[in-house]
Design an enzyme around this catalytic site. Structure first.
Site, short mmCIF file in Angstrom:
data_model
loop_
_atom_site.label_atom_id
_atom_site.label_comp_id
_atom_site.label_asym_id
_atom_site.label_seq_id
_atom_site.Cartn_x
_atom_site.Cartn_y
_atom_site.Cartn_z
N ASN A 60 0.38 -10.43 3.37
CA ASN A 60 0.76 -9.30 2.32
C ASN A 60 0.32 -7.97 2.86
O ASN A 60 0.66 -6.83 2.18
CB ASN A 60 0.04 -9.53 1.04
CG ASN A 60 0.57 -10.83 0.47
OD1 ASN A 60 1.82 -11.11 0.69
ND2 ASN A 60 -0.26 -11.42 -0.26
N CYS A 61 -0.23 -7.70 4.00
CA CYS A 61 -0.57 -6.49 4.53
C CYS A 61 0.70 -5.63 5.19
O CYS A 61 1.63 -6.15 5.63
CB CYS A 61 -1.47 -6.38 5.75
SG CYS A 61 -1.68 -5.11 6.72
#
Length: 118
Positions: free
Chosen positions: A11-12
């Site tokens: 999710n970065c």
């Protein structure tokens, strides 16, 4: 070119940019999510040898800021491993390892283009 290993957290935002770049340039990769699977010890050891703990750990992130001051003050390679084993999100992302063992930390389109001769 052989497949590369890219480690990070799904999710970065920076990871998403790096993965998108790799796909757009047809670079074959294996993604390792250390949020789900823990520290990738081989990639960590290679990054540590190539760049030192000062560059492998993300000292601007919340995980670093939450560490006790005495832990930060006594940081070394052994301590960095212990901290990364407990919380791999402290590592800079992405951590990319090519088939020849080149380790790249972080992402920029220019750096990846140079790395892959594009």
């Amino acid at each position: 070119m052989s497949k590369v290993l890219i480690c990070g957290i799904k999710n970065c935002d920076t990871m998403q940019k790096a993965l998108k770049w790799l796909r757009a340039h047809d670079v074959d990769y294996d993604f390792y999510d250390y949020k789900e699977s823990g520290l990738h010890r081989d990639a960590f050891d290679q990054a540590l040898a190539a760049h030192g703990w000062e560059n492998v750990l993300n000292k601007r992130g919340l995980t670093w800021r939450k560490l006790p001051d005495e832990v930060k003050a006594s940081m070394n390679d052994v301590q960095a491993l212990a901290v990364a084993l407990d919380n791999p999100s402290i590592l800079k992302r992405p951590l990319l390892v090519t088939s020849d063992g080149t380790v790249t930390l972080g992402f920029s389109p220019e750096r990846y283009a140079a790395l892959f001769n594009l």
